[in-house]
Design an enzyme around this catalytic site. Sequence first.
Site, short mmCIF file in Angstrom:
data_model
loop_
_atom_site.label_atom_id
_atom_site.label_comp_id
_atom_site.label_asym_id
_atom_site.label_seq_id
_atom_site.Cartn_x
_atom_site.Cartn_y
_atom_site.Cartn_z
CG ASP A 1 -1.93 0.82 1.09
OD1 ASP A 1 -2.24 1.30 0.07
OD2 ASP A 1 -2.72 0.95 2.05
CG ASP A 2 -0.20 5.05 0.01
OD1 ASP A 2 -1.12 4.85 -0.95
OD2 ASP A 2 -0.42 5.87 1.07
CB CYS B 1 -6.57 3.50 -1.52
SG CYS B 1 -6.34 1.79 -1.02
CE LYS C 1 -5.83 -0.10 3.16
NZ LYS C 1 -4.79 1.21 3.11
CG HIS D 1 -9.07 0.92 2.03
ND1 HIS D 1 -8.48 1.74 1.15
CD2 HIS D 1 -9.50 1.61 2.89
CE1 HIS D 1 -8.86 2.96 1.58
NE2 HIS D 1 -9.49 2.92 2.51
#
Length: 174
Positions: free
Chosen positions: A9-10, A49, A98, A100
């Site tokens: 993530d990111d 996201c 995750k 999300h």
Amino acid sequence: PNVIIFFTDDQGTLDVNCYGSKDLYTPNMDRLAKEGVMFKNAFVTTSLCSPSRGSFLTGCYAHFHEVFRNNGVDPKQSVPTFPEILRKAGYETAFIGKWHMAADNSPRAGFDHWVSFSGQGNYNKNKLNVDGNPIRSEDYVTDELTRYAVEFLKKQRSKPFMLYLSHKAVHAPF
């Protein structure tokens, strides 16, 4: 073939040595890139996201899967995901990490094995859903999710598998 997807993530290209970082030492990720698949010309259709995750799972643009914002919705059910397709083709499928999209941590279609938390989750003390059972995590989330993934990989099986491991770290706050 078996399929393992590491979703971080990111994380940007300058956060990994194999993509040109001169500041970070990432030997394990560099080895995965060397021995696996490394995309040299990749892009996202939506840099937010949840829509990006929806596009990854479905192979479709957001206007088709209908996840437009980080507002707690999953891709529309009429759009198949690649885990659903692999499962129908005889794969054992697992999602760990995750999600999300929709705000709950319940198991999703297409996965035989499920470990997740709601929304962004926490770095410590997550409320995990493990195959429909609520479990209180006490460890750092990356370590916890990795343990579940290793456990899945060590399992004896007679058919191919697909593991989708979606880590929360390196996402802010740091």
